[in-house]
Design an enzyme around this catalytic site. Structure first.
Site, PDB file in Angstrom:
ATOM      1  N   HIS A  53       0.836  -1.196   0.000  1.00 16.58           N
ATOM      2  CA  HIS A  53       0.000   0.000   0.000  1.00 16.58           C
ATOM      3  C   HIS A  53       0.872   1.247   0.000  1.00 16.58           C
ATOM      4  O   HIS A  53       2.024   1.229   0.456  1.00 16.58           O
ATOM      5  CB  HIS A  53      -0.891   0.019   1.242  1.00 16.58           C
ATOM      6  CG  HIS A  53      -2.034  -0.936   1.181  1.00 16.58           C
ATOM      7  ND1 HIS A  53      -3.196  -0.740   1.893  1.00 16.58           N
ATOM      8  CD2 HIS A  53      -2.211  -2.095   0.487  1.00 16.58           C
ATOM      9  CE1 HIS A  53      -4.029  -1.735   1.653  1.00 16.58           C
ATOM     10  NE2 HIS A  53      -3.456  -2.575   0.813  1.00 16.58           N
ATOM     11  N   GLU A  55       0.793   3.931   1.844  1.00 19.02           N
ATOM     12  CA  GLU A  55       1.220   4.381   3.169  1.00 19.02           C
ATOM     13  C   GLU A  55       2.430   3.610   3.662  1.00 19.02           C
ATOM     14  O   GLU A  55       3.369   4.199   4.216  1.00 19.02           O
ATOM     15  CB  GLU A  55       0.088   4.238   4.197  1.00 19.02           C
ATOM     16  CG  GLU A  55      -1.134   5.086   3.896  1.00 19.02           C
ATOM     17  CD  GLU A  55      -2.223   4.344   3.144  1.00 19.02           C
ATOM     18  OE1 GLU A  55      -3.399   4.619   3.411  1.00 19.02           O
ATOM     19  OE2 GLU A  55      -1.894   3.493   2.276  1.00 19.02           O
ATOM     20  N   CYS A  83      -6.705   2.103   5.497  1.00 20.77           N
ATOM     21  CA  CYS A  83      -7.327   0.842   5.883  1.00 20.77           C
ATOM     22  C   CYS A  83      -6.803   0.440   7.271  1.00 20.77           C
ATOM     23  O   CYS A  83      -5.920   1.104   7.818  1.00 20.77           O
ATOM     24  CB  CYS A  83      -6.993  -0.235   4.851  1.00 20.77           C
ATOM     25  SG  CYS A  83      -5.267  -0.793   4.913  1.00 20.77           S
ATOM     26  N   CYS A  86      -2.920  -0.038   7.361  1.00 22.79           N
ATOM     27  CA  CYS A  86      -2.167   1.208   7.274  1.00 22.79           C
ATOM     28  C   CYS A  86      -2.364   2.074   8.514  1.00 22.79           C
ATOM     29  O   CYS A  86      -1.416   2.712   8.977  1.00 22.79           O
ATOM     30  CB  CYS A  86      -2.541   1.950   5.997  1.00 22.79           C
ATOM     31  SG  CYS A  86      -2.001   1.050   4.517  1.00 22.79           S
TER      32      CYS A  86
END
Length: 148
Positions: A53, A55, A83, A86
């Site tokens: 991801h 992040e 999410c 993260c």
């Protein structure tokens, strides 16, 4: 730079993800002096990795830049509400401030589904939602329209 300018930087990374066929999420991390020390974009398809991801990529880069896992004086700017994974990484990195664009109704962990930052963890970052949310949401909508 102000919040909108940093979010514009994150949007550029989201556009790179879009162009690469990834869900268009981009992220930058800014230190207390206003320097971008971490950049990331989604790379799950490219890497075949569920944890790739934006992040997490930006957090890794920022930790390398400062030489520490603690990013307590930093601000993370991300185009989509983090999410649970993260949000957990943000808590573990002790990031001081979270700024995001569009809400994520399916897995958003800054209030849309759950607010992990208000739970009994040892760290509670300040959160600012909706920065350039229309532009962030429009890019996501364009991406998913093309997938249907």
């Amino acid at each position: 730079m102000n919040r909108e300018e940093y979010m514009t930087e994150a949007l550029e990374l989201a556009r790179e993800a879009f162009d690469a066929g990834e869900v268009p999420v981009g992220c930058v991390i800014v230190d207390s002096e206003g320097r971008i020390i971490g950049r990331g974009r989604n790379r799950r398809e490219e890497r075949g990795d569920a944890t790739a991801h934006a992040e997490l990529e930006a957090i890794r880069q920022a930790c390398d830049a400062v030489g520490d896992w603690r990013l307590d004086t930093c601000t993370i700017y991300v185009t989509l509400e983090p999410c649970p994974m993260c949000a957990g990484a943000i808590i573990n990195a002790r990031i001081g401030t979270v700024v995001f664009g569009a809400r994520e109704r399916l897995s958003g962990s800054c209030g849309s589904v759950i607010d992990l930052f208000s739970e009994s963890y040892g760290h509670h970052p300040a959160v600012y939602a909706g920065v350039l949310d229309d532009a962030c949401a429009a890019l996501l909508q364009e991406f998913f329209r093309g997938k249907r």
